[in-house]
Structure formats: structure tokens, C-alpha cells
Design a protein around this motif. Structure first.
Motif, PDB file in Angstrom:
ATOM      1  N   GLU A 100       0.045  -4.360 -12.015  1.00 52.93           N
ATOM      2  CA  GLU A 100      -0.066  -4.130 -10.580  1.00 52.93           C
ATOM      3  C   GLU A 100      -0.613  -2.724 -10.411  1.00 52.93           C
ATOM      4  OE1 GLU A 100       2.760  -3.345  -6.811  1.00 52.93           O
ATOM      5  OE2 GLU A 100       3.265  -5.173  -7.943  1.00 52.93           O
ATOM      6  N   THR A 101      -1.603  -2.593  -9.533  1.00 47.10           N
ATOM      7  CA  THR A 101      -2.240  -1.288  -9.391  1.00 47.10           C
ATOM      8  C   THR A 101      -2.688  -1.044  -7.960  1.00 47.10           C
ATOM      9  OG1 THR A 101      -3.800   0.226 -10.446  1.00 47.10           O
ATOM     10  CG2 THR A 101      -4.600  -2.002  -9.968  1.00 47.10           C
ATOM     11  N   LEU A 119      -2.498  -7.885  -3.041  1.00 48.42           N
ATOM     12  CA  LEU A 119      -1.124  -8.140  -2.613  1.00 48.42           C
ATOM     13  C   LEU A 119      -0.896  -7.643  -1.186  1.00 48.42           C
ATOM     14  CD1 LEU A 119       0.689  -7.066  -5.897  1.00 48.42           C
ATOM     15  CD2 LEU A 119       0.241  -9.394  -5.099  1.00 48.42           C
ATOM     16  N   LYS A 122       1.489  -3.374   0.387  1.00 45.54           N
ATOM     17  CA  LYS A 122       2.850  -3.497  -0.145  1.00 45.54           C
ATOM     18  C   LYS A 122       3.720  -2.305   0.272  1.00 45.54           C
ATOM     19  CE  LYS A 122       5.189  -4.868  -4.355  1.00 45.54           C
ATOM     20  NZ  LYS A 122       5.056  -5.186  -5.753  1.00 45.54           N
ATOM     21  N   ARG A 128      -2.012  -2.882  -2.638  1.00 42.97           N
ATOM     22  CA  ARG A 128      -1.747  -3.061  -4.055  1.00 42.97           C
ATOM     23  C   ARG A 128      -2.461  -4.322  -4.531  1.00 42.97           C
ATOM     24  NH1 ARG A 128       0.108   0.965  -6.936  1.00 42.97           N
ATOM     25  NH2 ARG A 128       1.313  -0.395  -8.256  1.00 42.97           N
ATOM     26  N   LEU A 130      -2.684  -7.333  -7.809  1.00 40.80           N
ATOM     27  CA  LEU A 130      -2.180  -7.958  -9.017  1.00 40.80           C
ATOM     28  C   LEU A 130      -3.396  -8.237  -9.905  1.00 40.80           C
ATOM     29  CD1 LEU A 130       0.076  -9.283 -10.703  1.00 40.80           C
ATOM     30  CD2 LEU A 130      -0.454 -11.418  -9.515  1.00 40.80           C
TER      31      LEU A 130
END
Length: 136
Positions: A100-101, A119, A122, A128, A130
Motif C-alpha cells: 500500500e502506498t 483506495l 484513506k 492511497r 493498493l
């Protein structure tokens, strides 16, 4: 690549981990690598200087999560991050790698071949992503 197992975090590893997580969380995250058998932390040296690290959590025998990956700014763009991921693929029988970044690092994962899924926001104001890589 060298596995880091020392109970005390070195200043070089502390600096690298601070690129991958909040500085106030570095000691706590490092202790997870020391105490949890499902986690491993590796470093790479160039000319006797620690220039990168990768921390991974093994979910099961076929899947893992990159928890932290960092390369010194002066060494970025030289393939070091990619070589660390290839090391994991070669040395462990992993079929899937997840990470996750944030937006800043998503291109690194995409360029390696990870599939990217947003995502959403977040954290307040922070999108964010995945990232998932299927090992062939």
C-alpha cells in the motif's frame, strides 16, 4: 542483501525507515521486525554504506506484503528498489506481493509490474493505492 536481526536499530536503518513511515513510528515498526516471526527486514549496501532496506510481512507461504521500502535519495533511480523485490521473489516461494502506498511512490510499483488500484482518500487529503504483483 542482508537480513537485519539486531535488537537495536542502527542509525542508517532508522534513517531509511523514516523515508517509508512517520519518524515517530520508526522504533515501533523496527521492533515488529525483531519480534514477529512473520516479518523480515533486509538491507543493501553499496561501497560499505547502507543505501536501502525492505521490510516484508509473510501472510502465508504464498503471499507477502511489503511494509516498508526505502532507498537513499542519492541512490534512487538505479534499480535498487527493484532488485530488492526481485530478491524476495527469488528467495521465497511467493506467488503474490502486495503493498500500500501513496501517490509519490505509485509509479515505482507500476513500473515494476504491479497492478494498481486506488483506495481513495484513506486519510484526510491523502489518496492511497493498493499495489499487487503476481509472481510468474
Amino acid at each position: 542483501m542482508k537480513e537485519i536481526t539486531s535488537p537495536a536499530v542502527s542509525s542508517a536503518i532508522k534513517k531509511l525507515l523514516s523515508y517509508a513511515t512517520l519518524e515517530k513510528k520508526v522504533d515501533k515498526e523496527y521492533q515488529k521486525y525483531v519480534c514477529l516471526p512473520s516479518r523480515k527486514l533486509y538491507s543493501m549496501e553499496v561501497n560499505e554504506e547502507t543505501v536501502s532496506c525492505i521490510g516484508v510481512e509473510f501472510l502465508n507461504s504464498k503471499a507477502s506484503v511489503i511494509k516498508h521500502i526505502a532507498v537513499l535519495p542519492k541512490e534512487r533511480g538505479k534499480g535498487i528498489g527493484s532488485s530488492m523485490i526481485r530478491f524476495l521473489c527469488k528467495n521465497y516461494d511467493i506467488h503474490s506481493i502486495f503493498a500500500e502506498t501513496d501517490k509519490e511512490a505509485v509509479n515505482f510499483y507500476s513500473n515494476f509490474g504491479f497492478q494498481i488500484t486506488s483506495l481513495g482518500e484513506k486519510y484526510l487529503g491523502v489518496e492511497r493505492f493498493l499495489c499487487e504483483f503476481k509472481v510468474k
